[in-house]
Design an enzyme around this catalytic site. Structure first.
Site, PDB file in Angstrom:
ATOM      1  N   GLU A   1      -6.813   4.673   8.096  1.00  0.00           N
ATOM      2  CA  GLU A   1      -6.635   6.090   7.781  1.00  0.00           C
ATOM      3  C   GLU A   1      -7.885   6.673   7.135  1.00  0.00           C
ATOM      4  OE1 GLU A   1      -1.874   5.293   7.232  1.00  0.00           O
ATOM      5  OE2 GLU A   1      -3.100   5.709   5.458  1.00  0.00           O
TER       6      GLU A   1
ATOM      7  N   GLY B   1       3.006   2.002  11.586  1.00  0.00           N
ATOM      8  CA  GLY B   1       4.037   3.029  11.564  1.00  0.00           C
ATOM      9  C   GLY B   1       4.732   3.269  12.881  1.00  0.00           C
TER      10      GLY B   1
ATOM     11  N   SER C   1       3.593  -2.189  10.682  1.00  0.00           N
ATOM     12  CA  SER C   1       5.045  -2.243  10.863  1.00  0.00           C
ATOM     13  C   SER C   1       5.637  -3.568  10.386  1.00  0.00           C
ATOM     14  CB  SER C   1       5.412  -1.986  12.334  1.00  0.00           C
ATOM     15  OG  SER C   1       5.040  -0.670  12.722  1.00  0.00           O
TER      16      SER C   1
ATOM     17  N   LYS D   1       0.056   4.308  -0.273  1.00  0.00           N
ATOM     18  CA  LYS D   1      -0.581   5.485   0.318  1.00  0.00           C
ATOM     19  C   LYS D   1      -0.372   6.699  -0.611  1.00  0.00           C
ATOM     20  CE  LYS D   1      -0.150   3.380   4.845  1.00  0.00           C
ATOM     21  NZ  LYS D   1       0.008   3.563   6.299  1.00  0.00           N
TER      22      LYS D   1
ATOM     23  N   HIS E   1      -9.589   1.090   5.291  1.00  0.00           N
ATOM     24  CA  HIS E   1      -8.279   1.295   5.913  1.00  0.00           C
ATOM     25  C   HIS E   1      -8.430   2.243   7.096  1.00  0.00           C
ATOM     26  CE1 HIS E   1      -4.102   2.530   6.470  1.00  0.00           C
ATOM     27  NE2 HIS E   1      -3.758   1.448   5.794  1.00  0.00           N
TER      28      HIS E   1
ATOM     29  N   ASN F   1       0.855  -1.188   0.000  1.00  0.00           N
ATOM     30  CA  ASN F   1       0.000   0.000   0.000  1.00  0.00           C
ATOM     31  C   ASN F   1       0.895   1.243   0.000  1.00  0.00           C
ATOM     32  OD1 ASN F   1      -1.927   1.988   0.365  1.00  0.00           O
ATOM     33  ND2 ASN F   1      -2.282   1.519   2.529  1.00  0.00           N
TER      34      ASN F   1
ATOM     35  N   GLU G   1      -5.202  -4.844  10.701  1.00  0.00           N
ATOM     36  CA  GLU G   1      -4.178  -3.822  10.903  1.00  0.00           C
ATOM     37  C   GLU G   1      -4.435  -3.123  12.234  1.00  0.00           C
ATOM     38  OE1 GLU G   1      -4.483  -0.696   8.003  1.00  0.00           O
ATOM     39  OE2 GLU G   1      -6.590  -0.416   8.500  1.00  0.00           O
TER      40      GLU G   1
END
Length: 268
Positions: free
Chosen positions: A112, A186, A226, A20, A110, A18, A180
């Site tokens: 985000e 991250g 991660s 992004k 997702h 991904n 996730e």
């Protein structure tokens, strides 16, 4: 009474990158070319481990053209899709538009998008339905924040999110599920393989309850958060984890290539 363990079901691992909001279309072309060269040099068997990239919308046509022209066996994914078929929805991209670009997979839900765009479980389900109706496979992302984990315990939020999405889908829809944990993305501090497996097992039980054994056994559950070449094999040793949704590490050709080739680096 037979207490023998259930047979292990073979599912082709999927390693999905991904990107992004990274790479313009020229950078995307260069990246995919380098990735293809790297995997060719390594004699990668795409039938053994499937590879997919999820560029920004502006890169899709360029990457599609490259994949088709060079006959590269890399699947193309999109990072989002509109739940609407067409109309006055400025900035949205429909499933039909993505289908014309040979998109195979579509990320929906997702973390985000859920957090930054206030996407509800119903919206995620409708987007997944749009992807299926367009002939694509939705990658349904589920996961919990650190606060969710402390309040509700492991798996509760991901299970609820998957259940809500499935309510919008045909009974025989092909999907991929990506767990996730928001607290790991991250952070450099991923979930342990055991934590990820606990949630993966719970998600597969949802599929078994809602869709039956055949679909539960065939559906791939990915881990994302991660992911790196140093830890990916430890996740994919788990019986209910079938691949990885890779974020930052998917932007580095050498690192992503090593992740794809995780089977070569498994130590027994």
């Amino acid at each position: 009474m037979n207490d023998a363990p259930a047979p292990v079901v073979a599912r082709t691992p999927l390693i999905a990158g991904n990107w992004k909001m990274n790479f313009d279309h020229l950078q995307a072309i260069a990246f995919v070319q380098k990735l293809a060269w790297s995997l060719k040099d390594a004699q990668h068997n795409y039938a053994d481990v499937e590879v997919a990239v999820f560029p920004p919308f502006t890169d899709l046509r360029s990457v599609q053209t490259l994949l088709a022209a060079d006959k590269l066996p890399v699947a193309l994914g999109a990072q989002d899709v509109s739940p609407e078929a067409a109309g006055a929805f400025t900035g949205d991209v429909s499933a039909a538009m993505l289908g014309k670009l040979d998109v195979r997979y579509v990320l929906v839900g997702h973390s985000e998008r859920r957090a930054g765009h206030n996407e509800s479980d119903d919206t995620v389900g409708l987007k997944a339905r749009a992807a299926v109706a367009g002939g694509m496979v939705p990658v349904i992302c589920v996961g919990e924040t650190a606060e969710d984990l402390e309040t509700h315990g492991a798996a509760a939020i991901p299970v609820a999110q998957l259940t809500a999405a499935l309510a919008h889908l045909p009974a025989d829809a092909e999907i991929v599920v990506a767990y996730e944990p928001v607290w790991a993305i991250g952070s450099g501090e991923p979930a342990t393989p055991e934590q990820a497996e606990e949630v993966g097992k719970a998600l597969r039980e949802v599929l078994r309850t809602e869709r039956g054994d055949a679909i539960a056994d065939a559906t791939r559950v990915l881990y994302g958060g991660s992911v790196a070449s140093q830890n990916v094999a430890s996740y994919l040793k788990q019986p209910n984890l079938d691949g990885a949704l890779v974020g930052g590490a998917s932007l580095k050709v050498d690192e992503f290539s090593r992740i794809v080739q995780f089977k070569k680096h498994v130590t027994v």
